[in-house]
Write a protein that holds these residues in place. Structure first.
Motif, PDB file in Angstrom:
ATOM      1  N   TYR A  64       7.051   5.957   0.925  1.00 53.86           N
ATOM      2  CA  TYR A  64       5.622   6.063   1.233  1.00 53.86           C
ATOM      3  C   TYR A  64       5.387   7.287   2.112  1.00 53.86           C
ATOM      4  CZ  TYR A  64       1.156   5.065   3.523  1.00 53.86           C
ATOM      5  OH  TYR A  64      -0.106   5.162   4.026  1.00 53.86           O
ATOM      6  N   GLN A 104      -1.689   9.360  -3.713  1.00 53.58           N
ATOM      7  CA  GLN A 104      -1.730   8.106  -2.957  1.00 53.58           C
ATOM      8  C   GLN A 104      -2.050   8.309  -1.474  1.00 53.58           C
ATOM      9  OE1 GLN A 104       2.485   6.796  -3.858  1.00 53.58           O
ATOM     10  NE2 GLN A 104       2.460   6.389  -1.670  1.00 53.58           N
ATOM     11  N   THR A 105      -2.783   9.374  -1.166  1.00 50.38           N
ATOM     12  CA  THR A 105      -3.199   9.581   0.223  1.00 50.38           C
ATOM     13  C   THR A 105      -4.725   9.528   0.314  1.00 50.38           C
ATOM     14  OG1 THR A 105      -1.282  11.033   0.344  1.00 50.38           O
ATOM     15  CG2 THR A 105      -2.692  10.997   2.271  1.00 50.38           C
ATOM     16  N   PRO A 146       3.884  -0.754   2.879  1.00 47.46           N
ATOM     17  CA  PRO A 146       2.459  -0.643   2.537  1.00 47.46           C
ATOM     18  C   PRO A 146       1.781  -1.973   2.234  1.00 47.46           C
ATOM     19  CG  PRO A 146       3.676   1.127   1.507  1.00 47.46           C
ATOM     20  CD  PRO A 146       4.692   0.224   2.144  1.00 47.46           C
ATOM     21  N   ARG A 147       2.492  -2.877   1.578  1.00 46.21           N
ATOM     22  CA  ARG A 147       1.848  -4.151   1.225  1.00 46.21           C
ATOM     23  C   ARG A 147       1.524  -4.975   2.483  1.00 46.21           C
ATOM     24  NH1 ARG A 147       0.825  -5.378  -3.601  1.00 46.21           N
ATOM     25  NH2 ARG A 147       2.245  -3.865  -4.501  1.00 46.21           N
ATOM     26  N   TRP A 203      -3.727   5.096   1.023  1.00 50.30           N
ATOM     27  CA  TRP A 203      -2.866   4.565  -0.046  1.00 50.30           C
ATOM     28  C   TRP A 203      -3.428   4.987  -1.391  1.00 50.30           C
ATOM     29  CZ3 TRP A 203      -1.079  -1.142  -1.286  1.00 50.30           C
ATOM     30  CH2 TRP A 203       0.273  -1.108  -1.680  1.00 50.30           C
ATOM     31  N   LEU A 238      -1.569  -3.495   3.865  1.00 53.28           N
ATOM     32  CA  LEU A 238      -2.745  -3.893   3.090  1.00 53.28           C
ATOM     33  C   LEU A 238      -3.244  -5.258   3.558  1.00 53.28           C
ATOM     34  CD1 LEU A 238      -4.582  -3.188   0.627  1.00 53.28           C
ATOM     35  CD2 LEU A 238      -3.057  -4.590  -0.748  1.00 53.28           C
ATOM     36  N   PHE A 270      -5.486   0.340  -4.717  1.00 52.52           N
ATOM     37  CA  PHE A 270      -5.869  -0.375  -3.505  1.00 52.52           C
ATOM     38  C   PHE A 270      -6.822  -1.537  -3.805  1.00 52.52           C
ATOM     39  CE2 PHE A 270      -8.119  -0.863   0.515  1.00 52.52           C
ATOM     40  CZ  PHE A 270      -7.140  -0.695   1.460  1.00 52.52           C
TER      41      PHE A 270
END
Lengths: 501, 323
Positions: A226, A174-175, A283-284, A300, A287, A304
């Protein structure tokens, strides 16, 4: 007025009824009616759906928002049309709420028939041993399914019976630096000129910050999990074996790659390249702000694009892409990820295990896996379906990069049948990696290396404690369950390797 | 003597023999519907107040991972662990700091506003009362999310402070270890100010107008009138209002969780978030440990309340003695 007639004036032979008595009788009647109507809250699907295996309601809980439309169109609707007696009630919960909801539902006997394990997924074997689930292998032939080679003892199979199946690929991280093409172009950056090193990425972020109104990069720091994932994966790209060195079984949180990874993130912040509100974002949130054009790069996961299409499809049309995870220098190191666990599990109270197993078997098929790929969430277990699926080119690019960048790591639960007991016994150690990074990013003056060393020692001590506790119960398991002497950092650890370690 | 006794006997007839059991049963039979109507309340109170209270005491003695059906009895081990848990004491300290900072601010500010709105000369009183009350009826979680945006480094509050010269550079109030707890307290005061103001308005309206007029006739200015007339008459209300607000300050989960989630690095983690994180947020939930934290916090808070009551009583007696 009839209501003024005294109630005592009743026909002969009838009992007299004064006002108090009337109220009493009315109250009793009302309560009886209320109690009689309160019988529908906790019945299982078996009770509500009838005893026949081909009829009834399947209650289904998960957290996959991007999969909502796909599940309905490609699985539930065709299935219920083919089986008219079956209805499927899906409920999508936020990932943060699902673990809590499952615990409460379990205690009130209201677990759904099928559910995911997010929030409780540290040791599925512990849940199996606590009788949360029922096996599904007797209802469907999973050993002949396309994902049969990804079904492992200790992860999906317990005491010879299959309880769940992998639906997503383990080959992911997730990077992934997702970028806004429009902003990069405005800043004079050519997206095709990929920043492969940390310094390259820093230079791109600086160019965006200097030449546009937007920030260079998002680093949502409110969620420590995260940060843990990002730092661990950057550390692996810098040469760390992972949180654990599988050749020795030791934690390596305080090794140089981890320190370097944290310092890299801190340097981005010091240089003013991180979105100023990142520290207060999950994170959301990031986004949403990335979609609004407030920043150019957001590291992320592969979901995505799937998330963006659900929320704001026009943003995907605007233009986006991804690069590989950057590394500190020219030397290339893989990111390691453990074997994919089971996704959906069938509750032990479900009266529809055959239907649930049938649905799960269909999810392992190539048609469903291709549909899963087209939802652009986590990549499907059958990665090859992405090649032909109807997906955004950037998603296909992201998945193809995983093939180069990600290697499968060993898992103690697969290698030792009792290792899960230790994992289930282990308590969270705080402050953990994510919290340490969060402290540093929030501006607290801490010695990162010293904090990481303290955390590594505490994590080792906690594992030793858990091991001792399990051993006291007469279980034969030791630290060697975490040692895989034949592990090669740049190779996949295959099922046959467990035998030869 | 005999006559006297006879007189006593006749003037004070002996009490009828006690028959409590039969009496209760008879009353139950006769007035059964009264108890029937009481039953929902008794059941509700028992199920939702008494049972959870007693259950949490029992749970506190168990080692109970959340995914297990039941826990294992471990005696006081959870309490021993808690006493050595820095994060428990951190959240305990945060709750107390929150309480000490936010409650006096809320009570004092609300009194100030109530006095202003109680004055005859104040214009738009109805509008202002509504305005101050609006945040009270807004969901705490919504306020938490909104203020996350308002208080971040790029938000209007930080920018306004920078532009006015009060800050050198933008501050992320909710994501800075030094300010997150106080930011939460400030938002909490803002949210609940309206209801405390209503309490004070009700209290102020119990003071007869004649008392104010008498003070003015005696030559007291607004300040002296407030100090020597209004405030002493409000003291009983102050105790009640402070108590209500104190209880409120220990129930800030929704606001703090959405505003800061207890972070960064536990700097704004109040005891409720600690309990929630331990019970549900951890990868292996610990229900027994979380219950022990709740019980221990309750006990310590109770101890502090008793100590405070004793201290106030002692202070009152001392002042009385000096007079």
């Amino acid at each position: 007025m009839r209501t003024n007639i005294p109630l005592e004036r009743t026909p002969a032979g009838m009992p007299s009824l004064d006002r108090r008595r009337f109220l009493g009788v009315s109250g009793a009647g009302l309560m009886t009616a209320v109690l009689a109507s309160c019988t529908g809250g906790g019945q299982s699907s078996e009770e509500s759906g009838g005893s026949s295996g081909a009829e009834g309601t399947i209650r289904w809980w998960d957290q996959f928002r991007p999969l909502t439309e796909m599940l309905e169109q490609d699985l539930f609707t065709p299935y219920t049309e083919a089986h008219p007696g079956i209805t499927i009630e899906r409920r999508q919960l936020a990932a943060a709420d699902l673990g809590q909801a499952l615990q409460v539902a379990r205690r009130s006997n209201q677990l759904p028939d099928v559910h995911t394990l997010v929030g409780l997924d540290s040791a599925p074997a512990a849940l199996v041993s606590e009788d949360w689930f029922q096996p599904i292998s007797e209802f469907a032939d999973f050993d002949s399914s396309p994902v049969a080679d990804q079904i492992f003892d200790g992860l999906h199979r317990f005491d010879g019976e299959i309880y769940s199946v992998p639906l997503f690929s383990a080959r992911q991280h997730q990077t992934i630096p997702w970028y806004n093409t429009e902003l990069l172009t405005q800043a004079g950056v050519d997206p095709e000129d990929e920043p492969t090193t940390w310094d390259d990425l820093r230079a791109v972020a600086r160019q965006v910050t200097d030449n546009t109104e937007a920030s260079g990069i998002f680093l949502p720091a409110q969620n420590p999990n995260y940060l843990t994932a990002i730092v661990t994966q950057l550390a692996m790209a810098a040469g760390a074996p992972g949180a654990i060195d599988w050749s020795t079984g030791e934690y390596v949180y305080d090794s140089q790659p981890f320190i370097d990874a944290v310092e890299f993130l801190l340097s981005l912040q010091r240089d003013g390249l991180v979105h100023p509100a990142s520290a207060a974002m999950i994170p959301r949130d990031a986004l949403a702000r990335w979609a609004a054009g407030e920043g150019a790069i957001f590291p992320w996961g592969p979901w995505f694009i799937g998330d963006l299409i659900t929320e704001s499809p026009e943003v995907v049309e605007r233009g986006l892409g991804c690069w590989s995870i950057p590394r500190p220098g020219a030397e290339r190191h893989s990111v390691r990820s453990g074997p994919a666990g089971g996704v959906f599990w069938v509750s032990t109270d479900s009266g529809q295990p055959a239907v649930a197993a049938d649905l799960l078997l269909q999810m392992t098929g190539e048609d469903f896996q291709a549909a899963l790929a087209s939802a652009m969430d986590q990549p499907p277990a059958l990665l090859e379906t992405v090649e032909t699926a109807d997906v955004h080119p950037a998603y296909r690019d992201c998945v193809s990069r995983f093939a180069e960048d990600v290697r499968i790591a060993p898992a103690p639960e697969i290698g030792h049948p009792e290792a899960w007991r230790v994992v289930a016994e282990m308590r969270a150690v705080q402050p953990d990696l994510g919290i340490i990074v969060q402290s540093a990013l929030s501006g607290e003056d801490i010695d990162v290396a010293a904090q990481l060393r303290t955390f590594r020692e505490a994590a080792s001590a906690e594992r030793d404690r858990a091991l001792a506790t399990v051993q006291q119960e007469g279980i034969e398991v030791g630290l060697d369950a975490w040692v895989f002497s034949n592990w090669e950092p740049e190779s996949d650890y295959m099922i046959e390797d467990y035998e030869g370690r | 003597m005999t006559a006297e006794l006879e007189q006593l006997r006749t003037t004070h007839p002996p009490a009828p023999p006690a028959q409590p059991r039969a009496g209760v049963l008879r009353r139950l039979r006769k007035d059964w519907w009264i108890y029937l109507f009481l039953l929902p309340t008794v059941l509700g109170y028992g199920a939702y107040t008494v049972y959870p209270l007693l259950a949490s005491w029992w749970f506190a003695l168990l080692d109970w991972p959340g995914f297990a059906d039941q826990g294992t009895f471990v005696g006081l081990e959870n309490f021993e662990r808690l006493l050595a848990d820095d994060l428990f004491w951190n959240s305990f300290r945060n709750s107390l700091v929150f309480l000490v900072c936010a409650v006096p601010l809320r009570v004092g500010l609300a009194l100030f506003l109530a006095i202003l709105l109680n004055r005859k000369k104040t214009p738009f009183k109805g509008f202002l009362r509504t305005l101050y009350f609006l945040p009270v009826v807004t969901t705490g979680a919504i306020i938490g999310v909104s203020f996350t945006l308002l208080l971040d480094a790029g938000g209007p509050i930080s920018l306004a402070l920078v532009q006015s010269g009060l800050l050198d550079s933008p501050v992320n109030f909710v994501a800075d270890t030094g300010t997150s707890l106080f930011a939460g307290a400030a938002v909490w005061v803002w949210k609940w100010l309206g209801i405390t103001m209503i309490y004070w308005l009700a209290a102020l309206q119990t003071i007869p107008e004649e008392v104010h007029e008498a003070a003015m006739l005696d030559g007291a200015g607004p300040g002296r009138e407030f100090l020597h007339v209004t405030l002493p008459l409000l003291v009983p209300f102050l105790v009640i209002i402070t108590l209500i607000d104190t209880v409120g300050a220990l129930n800030v989960f929704d606001l703090m969780y959405t505003l800061t989630a207890g972070g960064p690095a536990f700097s704004s983690e109040v005891i409720e978030i600690f309990i929630f994180r331990t019970a549900f947020g951890a990868s292996v939930p610990q229900l027994g440990y979380a219950s022990a934290a709740a019980v221990l916090f309750g006990l310590i808070t109770m101890g502090l309340a008793v100590a405070q009551a004793v201290g106030v009583g002692w202070a009152r007696r001392s002042i009385g003695g000096m007079k």
